[in-house]
Design an enzyme around this catalytic site. Structure first.
Site, short mmCIF file in Angstrom:
data_model
loop_
_atom_site.label_atom_id
_atom_site.label_comp_id
_atom_site.label_asym_id
_atom_site.label_seq_id
_atom_site.Cartn_x
_atom_site.Cartn_y
_atom_site.Cartn_z
CD GLU A 86 31.96 -19.51 15.97
OE1 GLU A 86 33.09 -19.88 15.59
OE2 GLU A 86 31.40 -18.49 15.54
CG HIS A 107 27.14 -17.27 14.53
ND1 HIS A 107 27.46 -17.04 13.23
CD2 HIS A 107 28.31 -17.31 15.21
CE1 HIS A 107 28.77 -16.95 13.11
NE2 HIS A 107 29.31 -17.10 14.30
CG HIS A 137 20.31 -5.07 25.76
ND1 HIS A 137 20.28 -3.69 25.73
CD2 HIS A 137 19.17 -5.49 25.16
CE1 HIS A 137 19.15 -3.30 25.16
NE2 HIS A 137 18.46 -4.38 24.79
#
Length: 151
Positions: free
Chosen positions: A115, A66, A7
């Site tokens: 993204e 990211h 996770h």
């Protein structure tokens, strides 16, 4: 042996605002929520949000760190318009070669970067092999991708 990503957890400043963003904008499926925590499934990934109001968040904007999700190239403009219509902070992406496919970079309400990318790892490797001779490439196959050959 590491099998997969279990996770991802993000610290958020306002759990209600973040729940709305992930549920309504990214269309994540909410599994549980409380006054300080929320769990979602997003792109097959367990995403956890924990509210932590009193931590500094200024430095996050300077990082390229990211999380990227795959989208179909045919959906690229639709996603861009959706994010724009919902006043999501869309970031200026880097200049790309068409072989590197398309990406939309944006942030959540706390500045975490995301993204939406139309390419694959193999697309990126093929492009880099053609254009970046200074890079060293290693061989890998389908078995390596899942670590099935390791004990």
């Amino acid at each position: 042996m590491i099998q997969s990503i279990n996770h991802v957890t993000y610290s958020v400043s306002d759990i209600s605002k973040s729940i709305n963003f992930y549920k309504d904008i990214l269309k994540a499926k909410i599994l549980v929520e409380s006054d300080k925590t929320a769990y979602f499934i997003l792109g097959g990934l367990w995403l956890a949000l924990n509210e932590e109001k009193d931590i500094p968040r200024n430095e996050i904007r300077y990082s390229y760190t990211h999380m990227a999700f795959t989208i179909e190239e045919s959906e690229f403009e639709e996603w861009y318009q959706w994010l724009n219509d919902n006043n999501v902070n869309i970031l200026e992406g880097r200049t790309r070669d068409v072989r590197d496919k398309k990406s939309i970079y944006f942030t959540d309400p706390d500045g975490h970067k995301f993204e939406l990318h139309t390419g694959t790892l193999q697309d990126r490797l093929d492009y880099y092999k053609e254009e970046k001779p200074h890079m060293k490439f290693y061989e890998w196959d389908e078995v390596d991708k899942t670590d099935n050959n390791r004990e």
